[in-house]
Motif scaffolding. Structure first.
Motif, PDB file in Angstrom:
ATOM      1  N   HIS A  43       0.804  -1.114  -0.185  1.00  0.00           N
ATOM      2  CA  HIS A  43       0.040   0.036  -0.081  1.00  0.00           C
ATOM      3  C   HIS A  43       0.841   1.321   0.015  1.00  0.00           C
ATOM      4  CE1 HIS A  43      -3.946  -1.630   1.730  1.00  0.00           C
ATOM      5  NE2 HIS A  43      -3.347  -2.557   0.728  1.00  0.00           N
ATOM      6  N   HIS A  68       1.976   2.745   2.694  1.00  0.00           N
ATOM      7  CA  HIS A  68       1.914   3.460   3.865  1.00  0.00           C
ATOM      8  C   HIS A  68       1.587   2.593   5.151  1.00  0.00           C
ATOM      9  CE1 HIS A  68      -2.519   3.151   2.525  1.00  0.00           C
ATOM     10  NE2 HIS A  68      -2.325   2.192   3.293  1.00  0.00           N
ATOM     11  N   HIS A  77       0.050   0.764   8.632  1.00  0.00           N
ATOM     12  CA  HIS A  77      -1.140   0.619   9.213  1.00  0.00           C
ATOM     13  C   HIS A  77      -1.298   0.739  10.286  1.00  0.00           C
ATOM     14  CE1 HIS A  77      -2.469  -1.768   5.168  1.00  0.00           C
ATOM     15  NE2 HIS A  77      -2.241  -0.569   4.835  1.00  0.00           N
ATOM     16  N   HIS A  90      -5.576   3.788  10.694  1.00  0.00           N
ATOM     17  CA  HIS A  90      -5.451   3.649   9.083  1.00  0.00           C
ATOM     18  C   HIS A  90      -6.832   4.012   8.631  1.00  0.00           C
ATOM     19  CE1 HIS A  90      -5.728   0.603   5.677  1.00  0.00           C
ATOM     20  NE2 HIS A  90      -4.462   1.472   5.348  1.00  0.00           N
TER      21      HIS A  90
HETATM   22 ZN    ZN Z   1      -3.279   0.408   3.309  1.00  0.00          ZN
END
Ligand code: ZN
Length: 161
Positions: A152, A154, A156, A160
């Motif tokens: 993703h 980023h 979590h 998130h």
């Molecule tokens: Zn994510």
């Protein structure tokens, strides 16, 4: 094995205070540390570069030029809009902040720069554009990003989206 220094692919927990022109404009104090994925451009470039190689428990003060932060003030980002395009009851005055919808419905930040007769001049620059940023940062935790987080781009955490 989790690295002991901030490197790409680590989720960094960071306590921070951001000062601009001597005033605190953002801080994690009194809340949760910020969690971000290092090396994924989750934070401003100048700060990410300074964080590289820091160790858990280390504190640092970082001064970041506007060009490495939220960018220089862009003269093209001032737009003129007729007064009649705003709701009648909107208390338009310099400094008023608003959120507009961009071409794809994305939120766009703007504030009233000035009013010239029936014309409203909006400043679409980020509020911190053109500003030197003073960060106090402390690394409070490091962990390896999960495959999903890497996928993703980023971290979590609890917050998130
Ligand atoms: Zn994510």
């Amino acid at each position: 094995m989790t690295a002991t220094t901030v490197t790409d692919g680590q989720v960094v927990s960071l306590e921070y205070t951001l000062r601009v022109d001597g005033k605190v404009v953002d801080t994690s104090e009194g809340g949760e540390p910020l969690e971000y994925l290092h090396g994924a451009a989750n934070i401003i470039p100048g700060l990410e570069r300074e964080m590289d190689g820091m160790v858990v428990g280390e504190s640092k003060t970082v001064v970041i030029a506007a060009s490495d932060g939220y960018g220089e003030m862009d003269e093209e980002a001032f737009i003129e809009v007729p007064r009649s395009e705003f709701p009648d009851d909107m208390p338009l005055k310099p400094g008023l902040e608003m959120e507009l919808s961009g071409p794809e419905g994305q939120p766009m930040y703007a504030r009233v720069e000035s009013m010239e007769g029936e014309t409203v001049v909006l400043n679409m620059n980020h509020p911190l554009a053109g500003k030197e940023l003073h960060f106090d940062v402390k690394v409070v935790n490091l962990r390896d990003a999960t495959d999903e987080e890497m996928d993703h781009g980023h971290a979590h955490g609890a917050h998130h989206h």
